[in-house]
Design an enzyme around this catalytic site. Structure first.
Site, PDB file in Angstrom:
ATOM      1  N   THR A 183      14.020 -13.854   2.210  1.00 36.05           N
ATOM      2  CA  THR A 183      12.763 -13.272   1.717  1.00 36.05           C
ATOM      3  C   THR A 183      11.943 -14.423   1.135  1.00 36.05           C
ATOM      4  O   THR A 183      12.500 -15.460   0.789  1.00 36.05           O
ATOM      5  CB  THR A 183      13.032 -12.238   0.612  1.00 36.05           C
ATOM      6  OG1 THR A 183      13.716 -12.897  -0.447  1.00 36.05           O
ATOM      7  CG2 THR A 183      13.872 -11.091   1.120  1.00 36.05           C
ATOM      8  N   GLU A 328      13.906  -7.129   4.641  1.00 38.69           N
ATOM      9  CA  GLU A 328      15.143  -6.383   4.377  1.00 38.69           C
ATOM     10  C   GLU A 328      15.344  -5.223   5.340  1.00 38.69           C
ATOM     11  O   GLU A 328      16.402  -4.585   5.343  1.00 38.69           O
ATOM     12  CB  GLU A 328      15.107  -5.823   2.941  1.00 38.69           C
ATOM     13  CG  GLU A 328      15.334  -6.848   1.855  1.00 38.69           C
ATOM     14  CD  GLU A 328      14.043  -7.495   1.367  1.00 38.69           C
ATOM     15  OE1 GLU A 328      13.056  -7.499   2.129  1.00 38.69           O
ATOM     16  OE2 GLU A 328      14.022  -7.995   0.232  1.00 38.69           O
ATOM     17  N   LYS A 437      -2.068  -0.773 -14.303  1.00 36.33           N
ATOM     18  CA  LYS A 437      -1.834   0.373 -15.198  1.00 36.33           C
ATOM     19  C   LYS A 437      -2.957   0.442 -16.222  1.00 36.33           C
ATOM     20  O   LYS A 437      -3.008  -0.330 -17.155  1.00 36.33           O
ATOM     21  CB  LYS A 437      -0.471   0.238 -15.865  1.00 36.33           C
ATOM     22  CG  LYS A 437       0.644   0.305 -14.840  1.00 36.33           C
ATOM     23  CD  LYS A 437       1.998  -0.051 -15.405  1.00 36.33           C
ATOM     24  CE  LYS A 437       2.983  -0.276 -14.265  1.00 36.33           C
ATOM     25  NZ  LYS A 437       3.071  -1.659 -13.800  1.00 36.33           N
ATOM     26  N   TRP A 442      -2.436   4.940 -12.873  1.00 35.32           N
ATOM     27  CA  TRP A 442      -2.271   3.816 -11.951  1.00 35.32           C
ATOM     28  C   TRP A 442      -3.480   3.642 -11.043  1.00 35.32           C
ATOM     29  O   TRP A 442      -4.022   4.598 -10.512  1.00 35.32           O
ATOM     30  CB  TRP A 442      -1.034   4.040 -11.073  1.00 35.32           C
ATOM     31  CG  TRP A 442       0.248   3.838 -11.803  1.00 35.32           C
ATOM     32  CD1 TRP A 442       0.398   3.649 -13.147  1.00 35.32           C
ATOM     33  CD2 TRP A 442       1.554   3.797 -11.225  1.00 35.32           C
ATOM     34  NE1 TRP A 442       1.734   3.500 -13.441  1.00 35.32           N
ATOM     35  CE2 TRP A 442       2.458   3.579 -12.291  1.00 35.32           C
ATOM     36  CE3 TRP A 442       2.033   3.906  -9.931  1.00 35.32           C
ATOM     37  CZ2 TRP A 442       3.834   3.491 -12.078  1.00 35.32           C
ATOM     38  CZ3 TRP A 442       3.401   3.821  -9.718  1.00 35.32           C
ATOM     39  CH2 TRP A 442       4.281   3.612 -10.789  1.00 35.32           C
TER      40      TRP A 442
END
Ligand code: ADP
Length: 540
Positions: A183, A328, A437, A442
């Protein structure tokens, strides 16, 4: 009691065996690092991959050993991929755009024994060689005529394979490792995802399905997504498995070269991240020339702006397939093929689904959960952490890094926050670490960016949350303007009005010369947050 069918292990070399046996003349075309275009076919690629496997055995490489590549999408890279895993080795693709320290860390952590690399990277490899602790052989992916003078004892790929006979593949367990990809490690050290033969074959089969990439023997496919970035979305496997013609751009990512390749090779499907298509659309707008027989583009890696889907539809008659996935996940998770209910809607209604990331491919289970871990309704509104499960999704990182990554029921947390709707479409609200936030609510940085990038003169947009004394965080919008355009805070805010919820309106818009990107072309939000960590928003 077991079923009574044959036990035919799912090994990646069976994909290229199939291609050679049934689609042997089908072409594999690449632009090369030496310059010019090279034409091969699946039969030849397979034969040379088997010679490459034999050469690795001859060097003493054992099944399970890691063999690294630092290479662009070319026929030699495809051959060495199949050659490495075909002798039981693990093909470890390294992203050459990473920083030196990351490349060194990754190669040493993986304990790579051999490195195959392109001419482009001779200086890079010479610079890093003293720091590689396990690499015994450096193989340059070229022929004798192009071998440079070097401080290293370089082996020549063409000489190496020419010295070997056609030799059998190695039969390994289908769960044995075939590939390794790290990654990008925007936080902490990169972690390795080790694909198995079985996971790669199942993924390749799923990738070709009609509602995924819709690939078959008549497809001509150009993976612009690099092989070092989540396996070029598995196209070198999928194309072999269905006998598609494979076209590759080598070291070239610029719009004029890719346009010429798409036209001259009659490419009908091309896959890349949004930034590549952004420059292609800008190039087409400036220079014209069209995209030949291109029918579809598969776009993923970051969210596809609505304006991009519309431009492809209306100006170029090219259909955008959005996909979402991650290293992944090999990488496929969802693909944006329309379900019948959506296909029956008006164009504008369809767009509101096409900007979502798509529906789950068979083999990927997914659910969203709230902070308490309870599953959320599939109503297109409730959003929470997106969890996934399936045969080509990581079970643990290489060498156990990061510890336990699955929950008790085997779910992997993607790090994305998303909604799921009644038709099965998943919509990424944000990466959990990028969401803003504001006063306990959100704000999606992705939605804001996608809206802002449609504003006149804006080439690219990035949104981060910066500290606000009252609301905790508020959005700061950074825009890069197109060449020759003049963008102002007022022009962008005027454009956004009515397109986003009023309370989402960025508190400030800054026009910047450049935006930082990760090695895979994504906005590097960590760096932006760092740059603006002390930034004081104007107080209204
Ligand atoms: P890295 O995690 O190193 O950036 P990956 O390529 O594995 O590299 O990135 C996976 C992430 O990219 C996903 O978790 C998601 O946040 C983002 N992503 C991928 N495709 C899309 C998409 N179509 N829309 C929005 N985000 C996407």
């Amino acid at each position: 009691m077991l079923g009574t069918m044959q036990d035919w292990p799912l090994l990646v070399w069976k994909l290229i065996d199939h291609a050679a046996a049934f689609h042997g003349e089908r072409e594999v075309v690449s632009l090369t690092c030496e310059g010019g275009k090279h034409r091969s076919n699946w039969r030849t690629v397979r034969a040379r991959a088997r010679q490459c496997a034999a050469a690795l055995r001859h060097m003493g490489i054992q099944p399970g050993d890691r063999v690294a590549t630092l290479a662009w999408n070319t026929y030699r890279h495809v051959e060495s991929w199949y050659g490495i895993s075909g002798m039981g080795g693990v093909a470890h693709t390294i992203n050459p755009r990473l920083f030196d320290d990351q490349i060194v860390y990754i190669a040493n952590h993986a304990e790579d024994r051999v490195l195959f690399f392109d001419l482009t990277f001779v200086a890079l490899v010479e610079r890093l060689a003293p720091r590689f602790t396990t690499i015994e052989h450096f193989v340059l992916l070229t022929d004798r005529a192009h071998m440079p003078e070097s401080s290293l004892n370089l082996l020549c790929y063409e000489d190496l394979i020419a010295a070997q006979p056609d030799a059998d593949w190695t039969e390994v367990d289908e769960k044995a490792p075939a590939g390794l990809c790290y990654t990008s490690g925007t936080t902490g050290n990169p972690k390795g995802v080790q694909y198995s033969h079985r996971s790669n074959v199942l993924h390749a089969m799923a990738a070709s399905m009609t509602d995924t990439f819709g690939m078959g023997a008549r497809t001509t496919v150009l993976p612009i997504a690099p092989m070092y970035h989540a396996n070029a979305w598995s196209i070198p496997y999928t194309a072999a498995g269905c006998g598609a013609k494979l076209v590759m751009g080598g070291p070239n990512f610029d719009a004029p070269t890719l346009q010429e390749l798409i036209i001259s090779e009659n490419v009908d499907l091309a896959l890349a991240v949004p930034t590549v298509w952004l420059s292609m659309l800008q190039h087409l707008e400036a220079k014209g020339g069209g995209l030949g027989k291109l029918e579809r583009t598969a776009i993923g890696g970051s969210a596809v702006p609505r304006s991009m889907i519309e431009s492809f539809d209306k100006l170029h008659n090219v259909k955008v397939i959005q996909l979402w996935g991650m290293t992944e996940m090999s990488p496929l998770g969802t693909v944006g093929a329309a379900c019948p209910d959506v296909a029956a809607m008006t164009y504008d209604e369809q767009l509101s689904y096409r900007i979502k990331q798509g529906r789950g491919v068979f083999g990927v289970e997914m659910k969203t959960v709230g902070d308490d871990g309870a599953e959320l309704p599939r109503d297109g509104k409730a959003f929470g952490r997106l969890l996934v499960r399936g045969p080509w999704i990581v079970g643990s990182y290489f060498k156990g890094d990061g510890g336990q990554v699955l929950d008790a029921d085997g779910w992997f947390d993607t790090g994305d926050v998303a909604t799921l709707d009644r038709y099965g479409y998943m919509h990424i609200v944000d990466r959990s670490k990028d969401v803003i936030k504001s006063g306990g609510e959100w704000i999606s940085s992705i939605d804001l960016e996608n809206a802002a990038v449609g504003a006149p003169g804006v080439a690219e947009a990035a949104v981060i949350g910066v500290h606000h004394p009252k609301w905790d965080e508020r959005p700061l919008l950074l825009v890069r303007q197109k060449d020759g355009a003049t963008v102002t805070k007022e022009s962008v805010l005027a454009y956004l009005e009515g397109k986003i919820a009023k309370w989402w309106t960025p508190d400030e818009v800054l026009v910047v010369d450049d935006l930082p990107h990760t090695a895979t072309g994504k906005l590097l939000k960590t760096e932006l947050r760092d740059r603006y960590k002390d930034y004081k928003l104007p107080t209204a």
